[in-house]
Scaffold this motif. Structure first.
Motif, PDB file in Angstrom:
ATOM      1  N   LYS A  62       0.806  -1.208   0.000  1.00  0.00           N
ATOM      2  CA  LYS A  62       0.000   0.000   0.000  1.00  0.00           C
ATOM      3  C   LYS A  62       0.846   1.267   0.000  1.00  0.00           C
ATOM      4  O   LYS A  62       0.491   2.263  -0.624  1.00  0.00           O
ATOM      5  CB  LYS A  62      -0.940   0.009   1.208  1.00  0.00           C
ATOM      6  N   ARG A  63       1.960   1.252   0.705  1.00  0.00           N
ATOM      7  CA  ARG A  63       2.703   2.507   0.880  1.00  0.00           C
ATOM      8  C   ARG A  63       4.210   2.320   0.698  1.00  0.00           C
ATOM      9  O   ARG A  63       4.758   2.674  -0.323  1.00  0.00           O
ATOM     10  CB  ARG A  63       2.382   3.115   2.243  1.00  0.00           C
ATOM     11  N   VAL A  64       4.912   1.787   1.688  1.00  0.00           N
ATOM     12  CA  VAL A  64       6.348   1.565   1.548  1.00  0.00           C
ATOM     13  C   VAL A  64       6.573   0.377   0.619  1.00  0.00           C
ATOM     14  O   VAL A  64       6.019  -0.701   0.849  1.00  0.00           O
ATOM     15  CB  VAL A  64       7.006   1.305   2.916  1.00  0.00           C
ATOM     16  N   PRO A  65       7.360   0.530  -0.425  1.00  0.00           N
ATOM     17  CA  PRO A  65       7.532  -0.564  -1.392  1.00  0.00           C
ATOM     18  C   PRO A  65       8.405  -1.695  -0.860  1.00  0.00           C
ATOM     19  O   PRO A  65       9.171  -1.527   0.083  1.00  0.00           O
ATOM     20  CB  PRO A  65       8.205   0.141  -2.575  1.00  0.00           C
TER      21      PRO A  65
ATOM     22  N   LEU B 295       5.852   2.635   8.917  1.00  0.00           N
ATOM     23  CA  LEU B 295       5.173   2.317   7.663  1.00  0.00           C
ATOM     24  C   LEU B 295       4.642   3.569   6.957  1.00  0.00           C
ATOM     25  O   LEU B 295       4.252   3.499   5.797  1.00  0.00           O
ATOM     26  CB  LEU B 295       4.056   1.310   7.903  1.00  0.00           C
ATOM     27  N   CYS B 296       4.634   4.719   7.644  1.00  0.00           N
ATOM     28  CA  CYS B 296       4.327   5.977   6.953  1.00  0.00           C
ATOM     29  C   CYS B 296       5.526   6.426   6.126  1.00  0.00           C
ATOM     30  O   CYS B 296       5.393   7.244   5.218  1.00  0.00           O
ATOM     31  CB  CYS B 296       3.916   7.055   7.941  1.00  0.00           C
ATOM     32  N   GLY B 297       6.718   5.918   6.457  1.00  0.00           N
ATOM     33  CA  GLY B 297       7.904   6.140   5.640  1.00  0.00           C
ATOM     34  C   GLY B 297       8.797   7.293   6.021  1.00  0.00           C
ATOM     35  O   GLY B 297       9.956   7.350   5.611  1.00  0.00           O
ATOM     36  N   THR B 298       8.284   8.261   6.819  1.00  0.00           N
ATOM     37  CA  THR B 298       9.064   9.453   7.141  1.00  0.00           C
ATOM     38  C   THR B 298       8.822   9.885   8.579  1.00  0.00           C
ATOM     39  O   THR B 298       7.849   9.472   9.208  1.00  0.00           O
ATOM     40  CB  THR B 298       8.703  10.643   6.226  1.00  0.00           C
ATOM     41  N   TYR B 299       9.700  10.744   9.084  1.00  0.00           N
ATOM     42  CA  TYR B 299       9.468  11.417  10.356  1.00  0.00           C
ATOM     43  C   TYR B 299      10.261  12.718  10.383  1.00  0.00           C
ATOM     44  O   TYR B 299      11.281  12.864   9.716  1.00  0.00           O
ATOM     45  CB  TYR B 299       9.853  10.539  11.552  1.00  0.00           C
TER      46      TYR B 299
ATOM     47  N   GLU C 223      26.553   7.426  18.514  1.00  0.00           N
ATOM     48  CA  GLU C 223      26.177   7.025  19.866  1.00  0.00           C
ATOM     49  C   GLU C 223      24.820   6.320  19.843  1.00  0.00           C
ATOM     50  O   GLU C 223      23.893   6.777  19.175  1.00  0.00           O
ATOM     51  CB  GLU C 223      26.082   8.253  20.785  1.00  0.00           C
ATOM     52  N   PRO C 224      24.692   5.210  20.566  1.00  0.00           N
ATOM     53  CA  PRO C 224      23.422   4.467  20.569  1.00  0.00           C
ATOM     54  C   PRO C 224      22.214   5.314  20.956  1.00  0.00           C
ATOM     55  O   PRO C 224      21.133   5.145  20.388  1.00  0.00           O
ATOM     56  CB  PRO C 224      23.671   3.356  21.594  1.00  0.00           C
ATOM     57  N   TYR C 225      22.389   6.250  21.903  1.00  0.00           N
ATOM     58  CA  TYR C 225      21.241   7.054  22.325  1.00  0.00           C
ATOM     59  C   TYR C 225      20.732   7.918  21.169  1.00  0.00           C
ATOM     60  O   TYR C 225      19.537   8.242  21.106  1.00  0.00           O
ATOM     61  CB  TYR C 225      21.604   7.929  23.535  1.00  0.00           C
ATOM     62  N   GLN C 226      21.621   8.297  20.244  1.00  0.00           N
ATOM     63  CA  GLN C 226      21.199   9.086  19.088  1.00  0.00           C
ATOM     64  C   GLN C 226      20.321   8.244  18.155  1.00  0.00           C
ATOM     65  O   GLN C 226      19.287   8.708  17.671  1.00  0.00           O
ATOM     66  CB  GLN C 226      22.421   9.601  18.328  1.00  0.00           C
ATOM     67  N   ALA C 227      20.734   7.006  17.926  1.00  0.00           N
ATOM     68  CA  ALA C 227      19.933   6.117  17.078  1.00  0.00           C
ATOM     69  C   ALA C 227      18.570   5.857  17.709  1.00  0.00           C
ATOM     70  O   ALA C 227      17.547   5.842  17.015  1.00  0.00           O
ATOM     71  CB  ALA C 227      20.673   4.804  16.847  1.00  0.00           C
ATOM     72  N   MET C 228      18.545   5.676  19.037  1.00  0.00           N
ATOM     73  CA  MET C 228      17.280   5.459  19.717  1.00  0.00           C
ATOM     74  C   MET C 228      16.387   6.689  19.619  1.00  0.00           C
ATOM     75  O   MET C 228      15.158   6.568  19.512  1.00  0.00           O
ATOM     76  CB  MET C 228      17.525   5.104  21.183  1.00  0.00           C
ATOM     77  N   MET C 229      16.981   7.861  19.651  1.00  0.00           N
ATOM     78  CA  MET C 229      16.209   9.088  19.517  1.00  0.00           C
ATOM     79  C   MET C 229      15.492   9.125  18.165  1.00  0.00           C
ATOM     80  O   MET C 229      14.299   9.441  18.083  1.00  0.00           O
ATOM     81  CB  MET C 229      17.122  10.306  19.658  1.00  0.00           C
ATOM     82  N   PHE C 230      16.212   8.778  17.092  1.00  0.00           N
ATOM     83  CA  PHE C 230      15.588   8.755  15.771  1.00  0.00           C
ATOM     84  C   PHE C 230      14.478   7.711  15.714  1.00  0.00           C
ATOM     85  O   PHE C 230      13.432   7.935  15.084  1.00  0.00           O
ATOM     86  CB  PHE C 230      16.640   8.478  14.695  1.00  0.00           C
ATOM     87  N   ASN C 231      14.670   6.582  16.369  1.00  0.00           N
ATOM     88  CA  ASN C 231      13.635   5.545  16.378  1.00  0.00           C
ATOM     89  C   ASN C 231      12.388   6.009  17.128  1.00  0.00           C
ATOM     90  O   ASN C 231      11.262   5.643  16.771  1.00  0.00           O
ATOM     91  CB  ASN C 231      14.185   4.257  16.970  1.00  0.00           C
ATOM     92  N   LYS C 232      12.581   6.815  18.159  1.00  0.00           N
ATOM     93  CA  LYS C 232      11.428   7.381  18.866  1.00  0.00           C
ATOM     94  C   LYS C 232      10.671   8.347  17.965  1.00  0.00           C
ATOM     95  O   LYS C 232       9.436   8.390  17.985  1.00  0.00           O
ATOM     96  CB  LYS C 232      11.887   8.086  20.145  1.00  0.00           C
ATOM     97  N   PHE C 233      11.395   9.127  17.170  1.00  0.00           N
ATOM     98  CA  PHE C 233      10.746  10.010  16.204  1.00  0.00           C
ATOM     99  C   PHE C 233       9.928   9.187  15.206  1.00  0.00           C
ATOM    100  O   PHE C 233       8.823   9.579  14.815  1.00  0.00           O
ATOM    101  CB  PHE C 233      11.780  10.843  15.443  1.00  0.00           C
ATOM    102  N   ALA C 234      10.496   8.058  14.792  1.00  0.00           N
ATOM    103  CA  ALA C 234       9.802   7.190  13.834  1.00  0.00           C
ATOM    104  C   ALA C 234       8.498   6.663  14.424  1.00  0.00           C
ATOM    105  O   ALA C 234       7.458   6.653  13.759  1.00  0.00           O
ATOM    106  CB  ALA C 234      10.713   6.028  13.435  1.00  0.00           C
ATOM    107  N   LEU C 235       8.547   6.221  15.659  1.00  0.00           N
ATOM    108  CA  LEU C 235       7.338   5.720  16.328  1.00  0.00           C
ATOM    109  C   LEU C 235       6.299   6.820  16.468  1.00  0.00           C
ATOM    110  O   LEU C 235       5.109   6.607  16.186  1.00  0.00           O
ATOM    111  CB  LEU C 235       7.696   5.148  17.699  1.00  0.00           C
ATOM    112  N   SER C 236       6.718   7.994  16.896  1.00  0.00           N
ATOM    113  CA  SER C 236       5.798   9.111  17.065  1.00  0.00           C
ATOM    114  C   SER C 236       5.117   9.462  15.751  1.00  0.00           C
ATOM    115  O   SER C 236       3.901   9.718  15.709  1.00  0.00           O
ATOM    116  CB  SER C 236       6.554  10.325  17.613  1.00  0.00           C
ATOM    117  N   SER C 237       5.877   9.463  14.660  1.00  0.00           N
ATOM    118  CA  SER C 237       5.319   9.788  13.357  1.00  0.00           C
ATOM    119  C   SER C 237       4.294   8.750  12.922  1.00  0.00           C
ATOM    120  O   SER C 237       3.228   9.089  12.400  1.00  0.00           O
ATOM    121  CB  SER C 237       6.444   9.876  12.322  1.00  0.00           C
ATOM    122  N   GLU C 238       4.592   7.485  13.149  1.00  0.00           N
ATOM    123  CA  GLU C 238       3.661   6.418  12.756  1.00  0.00           C
ATOM    124  C   GLU C 238       2.377   6.496  13.567  1.00  0.00           C
ATOM    125  O   GLU C 238       1.283   6.289  13.033  1.00  0.00           O
ATOM    126  CB  GLU C 238       4.324   5.054  12.932  1.00  0.00           C
ATOM    127  N   LEU C 239       2.487   6.802  14.846  1.00  0.00           N
ATOM    128  CA  LEU C 239       1.294   6.910  15.690  1.00  0.00           C
ATOM    129  C   LEU C 239       0.402   8.063  15.231  1.00  0.00           C
ATOM    130  O   LEU C 239      -0.824   7.964  15.258  1.00  0.00           O
ATOM    131  CB  LEU C 239       1.702   7.114  17.146  1.00  0.00           C
TER     132      LEU C 239
END
Length: 256
Positions: A8-11, A164-168, A212-228
């Motif tokens: 439907k969205r992300v190929p 799955l929205c593809g961006t944040y 730094e791992p905390y930086q990667a986790m920060m981006f993943n939190k942005f990804a979750l927030s965007s999907e929600l």
């Protein structure tokens, strides 16, 4: 001839980048709360969602060109993270983002509400119509045309996840940016025009690096927030443990 099982969205070409060594993509279903082992071919799909003609259009104009961009990203020298990128590659990247927007449920609803033709179309034709209309609208508006494009390279043991929205979107040193994860180690990043002078000199761009791992986790939190906020469908990753950690933290936050 049978109907194609459409993403439907992300190929699929992007979802496959988030496979593990056993060719599984781990998928956190936000609605049901499950973390499942899935194959890229079966994530966020529906049989006959798009026509064969539309599938061919997306393959030839969006997905195959994006594959060349993935190769380009991986060839950028790590020791000297400066690079130049021609307008052709930038246009490919913008078209991919346009397609993500055009394939969203929100775009489908908007087009159906605004179009006098929608009532006469089948569901599949509505889906095709929304993509074409959304893509053309983005081109007409020159959406993100003056935003600069760079990439984020993830050097940590924490992989980027894929909403799955593809961006944040996020803020970096006070500057507005948004990212498009395309592998567990790389994300395409758009920066607002006001930020460009800080990072571009004589058309030479810098590759952003996450160390730094905390930086990667920060981006993943942005990804979750965007999907929600967007579709609340799910998050894909090449690691079950990273999704389990995100799920545990999210459940603690929402229980408070």
């Amino acid at each position: 001839m049978g109907q194609i099982n459409s993403h439907k969205r992300v190929p699929k070409c992007v979802l496959k980048q988030f496979q593990d060594e056993k060719y599984f993509v781990y998928f956190w279903d936000l609605e049901k709360g499950w973390i499942l082992n899935r194959h890229a071919e079966s994530i966020n799909t529906e049989e006959g969602y798009y026509s064969e003609k539309m599938e061919a259009f997306l393959r030839d104009n969006i997905e195959t060109p994006l594959g060349h961009i993935l190769g380009f990203i991986k060839r950028i020298e790590q020791k000297d993270p400066r690079f130049t990128m021609g307008n052709e590659k930038k246009d490919i990247i913008r078209r991919y983002v346009y397609a993500l927007i055009a394939r969203s449920g929100k775009m489908l609803t908007l087009i159906n509400e605004k179009s006098i033709y929608a009532q006469f179309l089948s569901k599949q034709e509505q889906h095709d119509h929304a993509v074409i209309s959304g893509l053309q609208g983005a081109v007409d508006l020159d959406l993100f045309g003056n935003w600069e494009i760079t990439f984020i390279e993830n050097h940590t043991s924490i992989p980027f996840v894929l909403p799955l929205c593809g961006t944040y979107s996020f803020s970096f040193n006070g500057d507005t940016m948004f990212s498009v994860p395309v592998t567990p180690h790389y994300a395409i990043t758009f920066m607002h025009p006001s930020a460009v002078p800080k990072y571009v000199v004589d058309d030479v761009m810098r590759l952003f690096q996450v160390v730094e791992p905390y930086q990667a986790m920060m981006f993943n939190k942005f990804a979750l927030s965007s999907e929600l906020k967007d579709s609340c469908y799910g998050i894909a990753a090449n690691s079950r443990s990273i999704l389990e950690g995100m799920k545990t933290e999210y459940e603690k936050q929402t229980a408070d």
